[in-house]
Design a protein around this motif. Structure first.
Motif, PDB file in Angstrom:
ATOM      1  N   GLU A 165     -31.451  -3.534 -31.703  1.00 44.75           N
ATOM      2  CA  GLU A 165     -31.292  -2.402 -32.608  1.00 44.75           C
ATOM      3  C   GLU A 165     -30.157  -1.488 -32.170  1.00 44.75           C
ATOM      4  O   GLU A 165     -30.314  -0.292 -31.967  1.00 44.75           O
ATOM      5  N   ARG A 166     -28.989  -2.050 -32.010  1.00 44.97           N
ATOM      6  CA  ARG A 166     -27.828  -1.278 -31.573  1.00 44.97           C
ATOM      7  C   ARG A 166     -27.267  -0.465 -32.733  1.00 44.97           C
ATOM      8  O   ARG A 166     -27.316  -0.878 -33.883  1.00 44.97           O
ATOM      9  N   MET A 167     -26.708   0.655 -32.379  1.00 43.87           N
ATOM     10  CA  MET A 167     -26.134   1.546 -33.370  1.00 43.87           C
ATOM     11  C   MET A 167     -24.785   1.005 -33.845  1.00 43.87           C
ATOM     12  O   MET A 167     -23.943   0.648 -33.049  1.00 43.87           O
ATOM     13  N   MET A 168     -24.619   0.948 -35.164  1.00 46.56           N
ATOM     14  CA  MET A 168     -23.344   0.505 -35.707  1.00 46.56           C
ATOM     15  C   MET A 168     -22.580   1.659 -36.340  1.00 46.56           C
ATOM     16  O   MET A 168     -21.454   1.484 -36.789  1.00 46.56           O
ATOM     17  N   GLY A 169     -23.194   2.824 -36.358  1.00 43.11           N
ATOM     18  CA  GLY A 169     -22.536   3.988 -36.921  1.00 43.11           C
ATOM     19  C   GLY A 169     -23.520   5.105 -37.178  1.00 43.11           C
ATOM     20  O   GLY A 169     -24.675   5.045 -36.778  1.00 43.11           O
ATOM     21  N   ILE A 170     -23.032   6.116 -37.847  1.00 52.41           N
ATOM     22  CA  ILE A 170     -23.855   7.259 -38.224  1.00 52.41           C
ATOM     23  C   ILE A 170     -23.388   7.699 -39.598  1.00 52.41           C
ATOM     24  O   ILE A 170     -22.190   7.670 -39.896  1.00 52.41           O
ATOM     25  N   ILE A 171     -24.335   8.039 -40.475  1.00 51.27           N
ATOM     26  CA  ILE A 171     -23.962   8.547 -41.795  1.00 51.27           C
ATOM     27  C   ILE A 171     -24.486   9.971 -41.926  1.00 51.27           C
ATOM     28  O   ILE A 171     -25.515  10.316 -41.360  1.00 51.27           O
ATOM     29  N   THR A 172     -23.746  10.765 -42.684  1.00 52.95           N
ATOM     30  CA  THR A 172     -24.122  12.156 -42.883  1.00 52.95           C
ATOM     31  C   THR A 172     -24.399  12.423 -44.354  1.00 52.95           C
ATOM     32  O   THR A 172     -24.020  11.622 -45.228  1.00 52.95           O
ATOM     33  N   ASP A 173     -25.029  13.554 -44.599  1.00 48.88           N
ATOM     34  CA  ASP A 173     -25.257  13.952 -45.985  1.00 48.88           C
ATOM     35  C   ASP A 173     -23.928  14.121 -46.718  1.00 48.88           C
ATOM     36  O   ASP A 173     -23.791  13.788 -47.887  1.00 48.88           O
ATOM     37  N   GLN A 209     -33.197  10.621 -48.998  1.00 54.37           N
ATOM     38  CA  GLN A 209     -34.613  11.011 -49.007  1.00 54.37           C
ATOM     39  C   GLN A 209     -35.133  11.190 -47.584  1.00 54.37           C
ATOM     40  O   GLN A 209     -35.852  12.152 -47.290  1.00 54.37           O
ATOM     41  N   LEU A 210     -34.744  10.283 -46.700  1.00 50.83           N
ATOM     42  CA  LEU A 210     -35.177  10.365 -45.310  1.00 50.83           C
ATOM     43  C   LEU A 210     -34.589  11.604 -44.638  1.00 50.83           C
ATOM     44  O   LEU A 210     -35.277  12.298 -43.880  1.00 50.83           O
ATOM     45  N   ASP A 219     -35.473  16.745 -42.403  1.00 48.69           N
ATOM     46  CA  ASP A 219     -34.675  17.970 -42.328  1.00 48.69           C
ATOM     47  C   ASP A 219     -33.508  17.806 -41.358  1.00 48.69           C
ATOM     48  O   ASP A 219     -33.312  18.602 -40.443  1.00 48.69           O
ATOM     49  N   VAL A 220     -32.745  16.707 -41.556  1.00 56.30           N
ATOM     50  CA  VAL A 220     -31.560  16.430 -40.749  1.00 56.30           C
ATOM     51  C   VAL A 220     -30.386  16.166 -41.671  1.00 56.30           C
ATOM     52  O   VAL A 220     -30.556  15.847 -42.846  1.00 56.30           O
ATOM     53  N   GLY A 221     -29.197  16.272 -41.127  1.00 59.72           N
ATOM     54  CA  GLY A 221     -27.995  16.050 -41.913  1.00 59.72           C
ATOM     55  C   GLY A 221     -27.281  14.760 -41.589  1.00 59.72           C
ATOM     56  O   GLY A 221     -26.227  14.476 -42.144  1.00 59.72           O
ATOM     57  N   ALA A 222     -27.865  13.971 -40.663  1.00 63.48           N
ATOM     58  CA  ALA A 222     -27.221  12.715 -40.273  1.00 63.48           C
ATOM     59  C   ALA A 222     -28.276  11.734 -39.762  1.00 63.48           C
ATOM     60  O   ALA A 222     -29.312  12.151 -39.237  1.00 63.48           O
ATOM     61  N   LEU A 223     -27.973  10.461 -39.917  1.00 64.84           N
ATOM     62  CA  LEU A 223     -28.854   9.398 -39.420  1.00 64.84           C
ATOM     63  C   LEU A 223     -28.027   8.321 -38.730  1.00 64.84           C
ATOM     64  O   LEU A 223     -27.027   7.857 -39.288  1.00 64.84           O
ATOM     65  N   PRO A 224     -28.448   7.903 -37.537  1.00 63.72           N
ATOM     66  CA  PRO A 224     -27.808   6.748 -36.917  1.00 63.72           C
ATOM     67  C   PRO A 224     -28.147   5.494 -37.730  1.00 63.72           C
ATOM     68  O   PRO A 224     -29.260   5.362 -38.243  1.00 63.72           O
TER      69      PRO A 224
END
Length: 141
Positions: A46-54, A26-27, A32-37
């Motif tokens: 709030e360190r990044m542990m990965g990225i997920i894509t559609d 939903q986010l 209108d993005v295809g990936a979220l950190p």
């Protein structure tokens, strides 16, 4: 010299590792993005542990028969996240993306805080046709 900061999309939206994939989808639609950190909610910085894509949501959750309202963003994060410093050159950006065959690259500042994301579309706006062709050949090979 053009740097990662010059070509990135600034101000990326995070999603906590504990958030469900239906909310992530939903986010992505809202932004209108295809990936979220994905951030580690237990880390105060709030360190990044990965990225997920559609595509991750579609292939690794829905197509695998899982319910996206019961699978979290953190469940899909695997391996070590790739990133680049904001002052890195375009050549360094390309090398990182090509060598790991990734299409989106988070950008961090000197304090290791996420400040942007570089996507294929960003590269298309800033690279020569020859550089872009080389990138596509290496990433999609």
């Amino acid at each position: 010299m053009t740097t990662a900061a010059d070509i990135m999309n600034p101000g990326p939206q995070w999603i906590p590792a504990t958030e469900t994939l239906d909310r992530a989808a939903q986010l992505m639609r809202e932004l209108d993005v295809g990936a979220l950190p994905v951030s580690d909610p237990t880390d105060p910085r709030e360190r990044m542990m990965g990225i997920i894509t559609d595509r991750d949501i579609t292939v690794r959750c829905v197509a695998a028969g899982h319910d996206p309202s019961h699978v979290t963003a953190g469940d899909l994060c695997q391996g070590t996240p790739r990133w680049i410093r904001s002052d890195a050159s375009v050549d360094e950006v390309l090398d990182e993306m090509e060598s790991h065959q990734i299409r989106r690259l988070p950008v961090i500042d000197d304090d290791k805080r996420l400040v942007g994301v570089i996507s294929e579309a960003d590269l298309a706006h800033h690279l020569s046709d020859e550089q872009l062709a080389h990138f596509v050949e290496r990433v999609y090979a």
